[in-house]
Design a protein around this motif. Structure first.
Motif, short mmCIF file in Angstrom:
data_model
loop_
_atom_site.label_atom_id
_atom_site.label_comp_id
_atom_site.label_asym_id
_atom_site.label_seq_id
_atom_site.Cartn_x
_atom_site.Cartn_y
_atom_site.Cartn_z
N TYR A 29 0.80 -1.24 -0.01
CA TYR A 29 0.04 0.01 -0.18
C TYR A 29 1.02 1.13 0.12
CZ TYR A 29 0.85 1.18 5.15
OH TYR A 29 1.27 1.55 6.06
N GLY A 59 -10.38 2.29 4.28
CA GLY A 59 -11.34 1.26 4.77
C GLY A 59 -10.72 0.03 5.26
N HIS A 60 -9.61 -0.27 4.74
CA HIS A 60 -9.28 -1.79 4.88
C HIS A 60 -7.80 -1.61 5.55
CE1 HIS A 60 -12.17 -4.05 2.35
NE2 HIS A 60 -11.75 -3.02 1.37
N LEU A 61 -7.13 -0.76 5.75
CA LEU A 61 -5.68 -1.07 5.92
C LEU A 61 -5.18 -1.23 7.64
CD1 LEU A 61 -4.12 1.43 3.41
CD2 LEU A 61 -4.32 -1.06 3.21
N GLY A 62 -6.10 -0.86 8.34
CA GLY A 62 -5.91 -0.73 9.88
C GLY A 62 -5.17 0.39 10.32
N MET A 63 -4.29 0.00 11.53
CA MET A 63 -3.92 1.26 12.27
C MET A 63 -2.65 2.08 11.68
SD MET A 63 -3.23 1.21 16.26
CE MET A 63 -5.06 0.82 16.75
N ALA A 64 -2.82 3.47 11.72
CA ALA A 64 -1.80 4.35 11.58
C ALA A 64 -0.81 4.01 10.31
CB ALA A 64 -0.86 4.21 12.88
N VAL A 65 -1.41 3.48 9.13
CA VAL A 65 -0.82 3.51 8.09
C VAL A 65 -0.17 4.59 7.47
CG1 VAL A 65 -1.93 1.27 7.53
CG2 VAL A 65 -2.94 3.31 6.43
N HIS A 82 -6.28 9.74 9.68
CA HIS A 82 -6.78 8.88 9.00
C HIS A 82 -8.44 8.79 9.13
CE1 HIS A 82 -2.86 7.45 10.08
NE2 HIS A 82 -2.73 6.93 8.93
N VAL A 83 -9.15 8.64 8.30
CA VAL A 83 -10.57 9.04 8.05
C VAL A 83 -11.12 7.70 7.39
CG1 VAL A 83 -12.30 10.58 7.16
CG2 VAL A 83 -10.35 11.60 7.93
N GLU A 84 -12.45 7.35 7.87
CA GLU A 84 -13.24 6.24 7.50
C GLU A 84 -14.42 6.37 7.55
OE1 GLU A 84 -15.56 2.95 7.63
OE2 GLU A 84 -15.12 3.68 9.45
N ARG A 118 -9.45 -6.53 1.53
CA ARG A 118 -9.30 -7.56 2.82
C ARG A 118 -10.85 -7.59 3.11
NH1 ARG A 118 -8.32 -5.23 8.13
NH2 ARG A 118 -7.48 -7.05 9.61
N ILE A 120 -13.66 -7.24 5.18
CA ILE A 120 -14.18 -6.16 5.95
C ILE A 120 -14.52 -6.55 7.44
CG2 ILE A 120 -16.04 -4.57 6.07
CD1 ILE A 120 -16.14 -4.37 3.24
N TYR A 121 -13.95 -5.94 8.16
CA TYR A 121 -14.14 -6.15 9.61
C TYR A 121 -15.37 -5.05 10.05
CZ TYR A 121 -14.03 -6.79 14.91
OH TYR A 121 -14.45 -7.09 16.05
#
Lengths: 376, 376
Positions: A29, A59-65, A82-84, A118, A120-121
């Motif tokens: 990414y 939306g998919h990448l997780g924390m603090a990317v 980061h915004v979702e 990924r 989606i959780y």
């Protein structure tokens, strides 16, 4: 009384860049995102040090990317967040960037959408029974397609023409996930996902990145940005669902607000990037926008009204159906596409004389965003 | 030139609410979040319909969790967006809420932090070799503890007193994860996590929620909010790391900016909620703030300077060490704690005469936030 974006200082999109939207690959990414950011900086003629603040929709990448991505450009101490908002994550990031520049908190903001697919959780709500009748999107939009054709007398073939148009546009876009023209027979003949919906009537969810640079008038002058590249953000609107509202009603409300704020009637919209994750959505949302009267979308489509060169070019990028829908990038890429169109820089997919653009996304059927851009 | 929060319209915290921070339980995040939101609305004397916009800080919960939570209060069509900045997620959400109210985009904003523990996902960067020497936080902060004690001549026991103080404060806070006073012997005698660090010198990461309501002066008048409950947000600062900066340097920079914007010398800070995920962090960050001179933190701690009733009460809530660190809620709960202290409503943990508060968080050692609150 609360203010609208247009009540604050003017805000402009001055650069756009992409990494092609594509199927999941081995590309990290970080590479996806940096390709888009570098493209947007180059397009604007800016250096990384000129950016005051970054908003990253994912939306998919997780924390603090954002950190390991942006520090490749130089760790300069500038804010990032980061915004979702589900499918509307990129649109939400863009709105925040616009508000910060319009309020003067930043002079130059980077808005980046980046994602890799990924599963989606979503945390379990811990409440029971509220969603027992939930259905998957394929089925939901297939049912809506059936309701629309039954009510309006149009056919499944008519709706499939939406996919033909958008794949034709996507074939002209080097950043699109799907770059192949498709005949009506190909669209109708594909794998069925639910009811009358075939796979080419459903957007691909892959990986990619899109970035835009938002700047104030002061920054444009100070940094020597080419004024011909500066596209005014005339309005920004966001709403969520009300107790009974559908995606179409959220769309009607949020687009009405954005057009009202921009003092723009629907008839003035030249290019329209909308949330066409399924073909039926384009029909519903073009009617919800007022660009087509209720029930008139399909006749106008058949007349070519929504083609490049028509009355209002819908999804010149290819839309979600052909450009793709990698979640975080989608809403940002729409803004970039509109900026190119309003500059007259969209190459083979240029809509002649485009001066007003409208971008629209819905997140999980609940959160709607609409932005109007205007060439001053 | 870019503007600071204080250059825009004044912003006030007018309500705060919590769900207790605690170990992972069967309670759903919806219940956690709603408990905090209802608490904050009640505290402010507001109804859900008075809120213009919601900012939800979360690190663990995944996609689009705000919708099924907030619609329990009534689906009113108002904007919502999710914000993530690792440990500083709640602080980031708070800053966005403040900017939107200060710019006039909203009159009343809800800022909610909510999380349940879950293994943290971070997308692989796709780049190699950059982080081969990365170490886990326990080890990192144990090494910093050793460096600090070696350089300053203080002892491991001295640093363990930080945990004694913060657990004492936490025992007075019904929303704290750890509500038990701990002796020095208990702190030193606990399970060792790394080097000299014991488990009571490391914060618990559990579940919980915190909410604050941010409002403009106009909204306070219009909605009849008790002015005695309104605490001015005097400044908001955020930075990220530079190429060589440590957590302490990020902290020094961001607190200096926040104090400068608030025209507040460190000596005027009465209450200070900081990122004490490990005991050593309190020593480092109190010195970085200027509230203690370099190397003087421990002597001042021993004199009671950082106790409730001392020169500057540090982590009256219990801090991350005792209040806990559920990620999304942490930065929001700090603001709520400071608001209670500045109102004089903190009950048995009230710091007498508190008029200025400072809140500080660091996300993944890279993103720093600081806010100054002031009782007008």
């Amino acid at each position: 009384m609360t203010k609208l974006l247009g009540d604050l200082e003017p805000v402009y999109v001055v650069g756009a860049g992409w990494h092609r939207y594509q199927r999941l690959s081995q590309v990290g990414y970080v590479d996806l995102g940096l390709t888009a950011v570098r493209g947007a900086l180059d397009d604007a003629g800016l250096a990384w040090g000129d950016v005051d603040e970054s908003f990253i929709g994912t939306g998919h990448l997780g924390m603090a990317v954002g950190r390991p991505m942006l520090k490749h450009l130089g760790a300069l101490g500038k804010p990032l967040v980061h915004v979702e908002n589900a499918s509307a994550s990129g649109s939400a990031a863009f709105r925040l960037g616009c508000v910060h520049v319009a309020a003067g908190i930043s002079d130059v903001a980077l808005v980046l959408g980046v994602d890799k697919p990924r599963s989606i959780y979503r945390a379990p709500t811990g409440t029971h029974g509220l969603a027992d009748d939930a259905i998957v999107p394929f089925t939901h939009f297939s049912l809506l397609s059936g309701a629309y054709t039954a009510a309006s007398g149009v056919t499944d073939e008519d709706l499939a023409q939406i996919a033909v148009k958008n794949h034709r546009n996507g074939s002209l876009n080097p950043n699109a996930h799907r770059q192949q023209e498709r005949t009506l027979e190909e669209v109708l003949g594909g794998r069925r996902t639910a009811g009358s919906l075939t796979s080419l009537q459903c957007c691909p969810v892959g990986e990619g990145a899109a970035a835009v640079i938002v700047a104030s008038a002061g920054a444009i002058a100070r940094l020597g940005i080419d004024p011909a590249k500066a596209i005014r953000v005339a309005s920004s609107a966001t709403v969520t669902e009300t107790t009974t509202s559908s995606d179409q009603e959220v769309t009607r409300e949020v687009i009405a607000r954005a057009l009202h704020e921009a003092q723009t009637p629907p008839s003035e919209v030249d290019v329209f990037e909308l949330h066409d994750a399924f073909t039926i959505e384009e029909a519903q949302y073009v009617e919800a926008s007022g660009i087509a009267p209720p029930g008139k979308y399909v006749p106008m489509l058949k007349e070519g009204a929504f083609d490049i060169g028509g009355q209002c070019a819908v999804s010149t990028s290819g839309g979600l159906l052909a450009m793709g829908h990698p979640i975080g990038p989608t809403g940002v890429g729409q803004i970039g596409e509109i900026a190119l169109q309003l500059r007259g820089s969209a190459g083979p997919r240029q809509h002649p004389g485009a001066r007003v653009g409208l971008a629209h996304m819905v997140g999980l059927g609940a959160v709607g965003y609409a932005h109007v851009l205007r060439k001053d």
